[in-house]
Design a protein around this motif. Structure first.
Motif, PDB file in Angstrom:
ATOM      1  N   ALA A  43       0.818  -1.219   0.000  1.00  0.00           N
ATOM      2  CA  ALA A  43       0.000   0.000   0.000  1.00  0.00           C
ATOM      3  C   ALA A  43       0.855   1.274   0.000  1.00  0.00           C
ATOM      4  CB  ALA A  43      -0.946   0.001   1.193  1.00  0.00           C
ATOM      5  N   LEU A  44       2.157   1.129   0.141  1.00  0.00           N
ATOM      6  CA  LEU A  44       3.069   2.264   0.107  1.00  0.00           C
ATOM      7  C   LEU A  44       3.539   2.555  -1.314  1.00  0.00           C
ATOM      8  CD1 LEU A  44       4.345   4.147   2.214  1.00  0.00           C
ATOM      9  CD2 LEU A  44       6.260   2.581   2.352  1.00  0.00           C
ATOM     10  N   LEU A  72       0.354   9.230  -0.971  1.00  0.00           N
ATOM     11  CA  LEU A  72       0.931   8.821   0.321  1.00  0.00           C
ATOM     12  C   LEU A  72       0.240   9.487   1.510  1.00  0.00           C
ATOM     13  CD1 LEU A  72       4.709   8.775  -0.626  1.00  0.00           C
ATOM     14  CD2 LEU A  72       3.253   6.795  -0.124  1.00  0.00           C
ATOM     15  N   ALA A  77      -1.519   4.448   3.542  1.00  0.00           N
ATOM     16  CA  ALA A  77      -0.160   4.730   3.085  1.00  0.00           C
ATOM     17  C   ALA A  77       0.589   5.580   4.110  1.00  0.00           C
ATOM     18  CB  ALA A  77      -0.192   5.433   1.731  1.00  0.00           C
TER      19      ALA A  77
END
Length: 116
Positions: A43-44, A72, A77
């Protein structure tokens, strides 16, 4: 705090510390044993849409970085970014990627955001 970026195709080094894969897809031709990845926070990574937009040549690296930073800021994130920042406060962190030019990629954006 030490954050650096390395390609997954380079052999791991003892100075790498925690190795964090920052690509959404597993790199081709590299086994999990060879990669020595400690964390893989998918998810980053940039969204599929943003990756496709950037790789199509439609926009500049600066615009890509701006859009990625906006992604982000999303809660999941942002939480993962803070987790990696905490890892970096405790020791060396290496952001591992398969991209050909890490200096103009999402990995360099992450490294900049994680550095003091």
């Amino acid at each position: 705090m030490s954050v650096r970026v390395r390609r997954v195709y380079e052999p791991p080094e003892s100075a790498d510390g925690v190795r964090v894969l920052v690509d959404r897809l597993w790199p081709r031709g590299v086994s999990k044993a060879e990669a020595h990845i400690d964390e893989w926070p998918k998810a980053l990574t940039p969204s599929t849409e943003l990756r496709h937009w950037y790789h199509s040549g439609a926009g500049s690296y600066d615009e890509f970085a701006r859009r990625y930073e906006a992604e982000l800021a999303a809660p999941e994130a942002a939480e993962l970014l803070e987790h990696v920042r905490e890892l970096a406060r405790s020791g060396a962190v290496t952001l591992v990627t398969a991209v050909k030019d890490p200096d103009e990629s999402h990995a360099s954006v992450l490294a900049r955001l994680l550095s003091p």
